[in-house]
Design a protein around this motif. Structure first.
Motif, mmCIF file in Angstrom:
data_model
loop_
_atom_site.group_PDB
_atom_site.id
_atom_site.type_symbol
_atom_site.label_atom_id
_atom_site.label_comp_id
_atom_site.label_asym_id
_atom_site.label_seq_id
_atom_site.Cartn_x
_atom_site.Cartn_y
_atom_site.Cartn_z
ATOM 1 N N ILE A 23 0.682 -1.202 0.057
ATOM 2 C CA ILE A 23 -0.168 0.286 0.310
ATOM 3 C C ILE A 23 0.925 1.118 -0.173
ATOM 4 C CG2 ILE A 23 -2.147 1.633 1.468
ATOM 5 C CD1 ILE A 23 -2.924 -1.443 2.506
ATOM 6 N N LEU A 24 1.149 2.193 -0.990
ATOM 7 C CA LEU A 24 1.507 3.044 -1.028
ATOM 8 C C LEU A 24 1.332 4.047 -0.492
ATOM 9 C CD1 LEU A 24 2.523 3.147 -4.764
ATOM 10 C CD2 LEU A 24 3.468 2.378 -3.269
ATOM 11 N N ALA A 25 2.242 5.388 0.095
ATOM 12 C CA ALA A 25 1.776 5.962 0.750
ATOM 13 C C ALA A 25 1.014 7.451 0.319
ATOM 14 C CB ALA A 25 2.839 6.469 1.970
ATOM 15 N N ARG A 29 3.026 7.761 9.718
ATOM 16 C CA ARG A 29 3.434 6.489 10.012
ATOM 17 C C ARG A 29 2.386 5.760 10.940
ATOM 18 N NH1 ARG A 29 7.680 2.223 13.291
ATOM 19 N NH2 ARG A 29 6.787 0.315 12.102
ATOM 20 N N LEU A 30 1.516 5.021 10.970
ATOM 21 C CA LEU A 30 0.347 4.545 11.783
ATOM 22 C C LEU A 30 0.596 3.097 11.913
ATOM 23 C CD1 LEU A 30 -2.060 5.147 8.969
ATOM 24 C CD2 LEU A 30 -1.197 6.858 10.749
ATOM 25 N N GLY A 41 2.271 -1.596 10.623
ATOM 26 C CA GLY A 41 2.388 0.073 10.479
ATOM 27 C C GLY A 41 2.315 0.082 8.650
ATOM 28 N N LEU A 42 1.588 1.223 8.736
ATOM 29 C CA LEU A 42 1.759 1.266 7.350
ATOM 30 C C LEU A 42 1.637 2.896 7.368
ATOM 31 C CD1 LEU A 42 -2.603 0.970 6.742
ATOM 32 C CD2 LEU A 42 -0.695 -0.237 5.375
ATOM 33 N N LEU A 43 2.019 3.514 6.188
ATOM 34 C CA LEU A 43 2.266 5.041 6.147
ATOM 35 C C LEU A 43 1.455 5.318 5.465
ATOM 36 C CD1 LEU A 43 6.221 5.062 4.848
ATOM 37 C CD2 LEU A 43 5.117 6.109 6.517
ATOM 38 N N ALA A 44 0.905 7.202 5.595
ATOM 39 C CA ALA A 44 0.308 7.840 4.405
ATOM 40 C C ALA A 44 1.389 9.757 4.410
ATOM 41 C CB ALA A 44 -0.894 7.821 5.725
ATOM 42 N N ARG A 45 1.040 9.743 3.083
ATOM 43 C CA ARG A 45 1.525 11.047 2.726
ATOM 44 C C ARG A 45 0.646 12.176 2.872
ATOM 45 N NH1 ARG A 45 5.520 9.822 -2.222
ATOM 46 N NH2 ARG A 45 6.664 9.165 -0.373
ATOM 47 N N LEU A 46 1.160 13.095 3.947
ATOM 48 C CA LEU A 46 0.754 13.980 3.796
ATOM 49 C C LEU A 46 0.656 15.799 3.330
ATOM 50 C CD1 LEU A 46 -1.724 12.070 5.500
ATOM 51 C CD2 LEU A 46 -2.379 13.400 6.430
ATOM 52 N N THR A 47 -0.111 16.716 3.096
ATOM 53 C CA THR A 47 0.015 17.439 2.898
ATOM 54 C C THR A 47 0.884 18.113 4.138
ATOM 55 O OG1 THR A 47 -1.716 18.980 3.039
ATOM 56 C CG2 THR A 47 -0.183 17.993 0.905
ATOM 57 N N VAL A 48 1.293 19.231 4.986
ATOM 58 C CA VAL A 48 1.559 20.245 5.913
ATOM 59 C C VAL A 48 0.265 20.958 6.520
ATOM 60 C CG1 VAL A 48 2.660 21.890 7.326
ATOM 61 C CG2 VAL A 48 3.976 20.438 5.574
ATOM 62 N N LYS A 49 -0.293 21.182 5.449
ATOM 63 C CA LYS A 49 -1.918 21.995 5.937
ATOM 64 C C LYS A 49 -2.879 21.394 6.702
ATOM 65 C CE LYS A 49 -5.446 24.593 3.850
ATOM 66 N NZ LYS A 49 -5.715 25.312 2.830
ATOM 67 N N SER A 50 -2.728 19.477 6.036
ATOM 68 C CA SER A 50 -4.242 18.261 5.897
ATOM 69 C C SER A 50 -3.906 18.316 7.077
ATOM 70 C CB SER A 50 -3.944 17.705 5.019
ATOM 71 O OG SER A 50 -4.239 17.468 4.190
ATOM 72 N N ALA A 51 -2.118 17.410 7.683
ATOM 73 C CA ALA A 51 -1.672 17.546 9.137
ATOM 74 C C ALA A 51 -1.990 18.014 10.338
ATOM 75 C CB ALA A 51 -0.714 17.543 9.332
#
Length: 363
Positions: A282-284, A323-324, A330-340
């Motif tokens: 599962i890609l971030a 990282r979740l 473990g999973l990875l999610a890629r977010l923008t700084v604004k989303s976080a």
């Protein structure tokens, strides 16, 4: 479980310095890094092609190198099988004769090990025995090369980017055979690669190299889901791998239902029997996060978990790798700084990972 391979060596090759240390009990240990990181040099130390100036190499409890004790077992006595980028078959010999050539290097006094029938069954090359190498595809040549190495009854199999010279179709052809070798033959494998996809699919233990040094070493699934692994987190292919098993199929919906420790996953239909073990990647970039369960969305996979770490992905507008922990997976999610910032994410935050079924890949 004790380590199958232990390496701690220092060696200078001109301007390049190799100073690497790792131990692995994995069935397939991948040496991963960019070109020039020291992967092939390290493999040549393990195989005996290079005598390191200092350090030790131990394979399955047998000392191959110990510079302090003056021990250096020559390469022809190490019982290590080697599979190169090119198959290097003898062009004047048939496939059968190329395979049987490996027996010349097998210890005659030992019983057990791979038989010709075992190898033919594992690699699916029984129908090729009478052919000459010139009449084989690239994938068939590599399968014969692997078979020849196995028939030498090696303690360890070294595979130095064995798929690098193959096109995508030939790679897809040979990968299942390497998986069968990893899972069914009991011969430890050291596999050199700079392909994240190959590592995700094949490796049980991952060694990351950079500038001649080991930066990280550990179980593949664990390392690939960490946001602080630069060579992985800066890649478009960064993500996590999950061990899964086929639970059932929903042919009316074109879906296969998988069981994982993180929870059930629905993926595009795969022609696999129920109970089949497999890996999914599962890609971030394919993971969205929500603070609460979602209704009325098209994504079929929603996994509960919590944030375990947040890392900055440098050089890409400050995008974050989150990282979740989903029930220990473990999973990875890629977010923008604004989303976080809008989600107010921090270590320990409860979240839901939302994943499209069509995004889940079998590496």
């Amino acid at each position: 479980m004790s380590a199958v391979i232990e390496v701690s060596v220092a060696h200078r090759l001109g301007a390049f310095s190799l100073d690497a240390e790792f131990a692995s009990d994995g069935r397939l240990t991948a040496l991963f890094g960019r070109s020039g990181s020291g992967k092939t040099s390290l493999v040549n130390v393990i195989s005996g092609l290079i005598r390191p100036q200092a350090g030790c190499v131990v394979i399955d409890g047998r000392v191959m190198v110990d510079s302090a004790a003056g021990v250096f077992v020559p390469k022809h006595k190490r019982r290590i099988g080697y599979v190169f980028q090119e198959a290097r078959l003898f062009p004047h010999l048939s496939v059968r004769q190329n395979l049987l050539y490996g027996r010349w290097f097998a210890p005659q006094a030992e019983d057990g090990g791979s038989t010709l029938d075992d190898v033919l069954d594992l690699l699916g090359i029984g129908h090729l025995l009478q052919r000459q190498p010139g009449a084989l595809s690239g994938g068939e040549k590599q399968r014969v090369a692997i078979g020849r190495a196995l028939l030498a009854k090696p303690r360890l199999l070294l595979m130095d980017e064995p798929l690098a010279s193959l096109d995508e179709e030939r790679k897809a052809e040979i990968l299942p055979y390497i998986e069968r070798l990893r899972d069914g033959f009991g011969i430890p494998i050291v596999y050199v690669s700079h392909s994240i996809a190959e590592v995700a699919r094949l490796a049980t233990h991952l060694v990351i190299l950079g500038q001649g040094k080991v930066s990280m070493s550990g179980p593949t699934a664990e390392l690939m889901s960490r946001p602080d692994v630069p060579i992985l987190s800066t890649s478009a292919e960064a993500g996590a791998i999950l061990e899964a098993r086929v639970l059932r199929h929903e042919p009316e919906h074109g879906l296969t239902i998988l069981g994982t420790a993180a929870g059930p996953l629905q993926i595009a239909r795969r022609n696999l029997p129920e109970g089949t073990a497999l890996r999914v990647r599962i890609l971030a970039s394919d993971v969205m996060l929500s603070l609460k369960p979602l209704d009325g969305i098209s994504a079929l996979n929603v996994l509960p978990g919590q944030v375990s770490a947040i890392g900055v992905r440098h050089g890409d507008g400050g995008a974050l790798e989150v990282r979740l922990d989903c029930n220990g997976v473990g999973l990875l999610a890629r977010l923008t700084v604004k989303s976080a910032e809008q989600l107010r994410l921090a270590p320990g935050s409860p979240v839901y990972a939302v994943i499209k079924s069509v995004s889940i890949d079998m590496p």
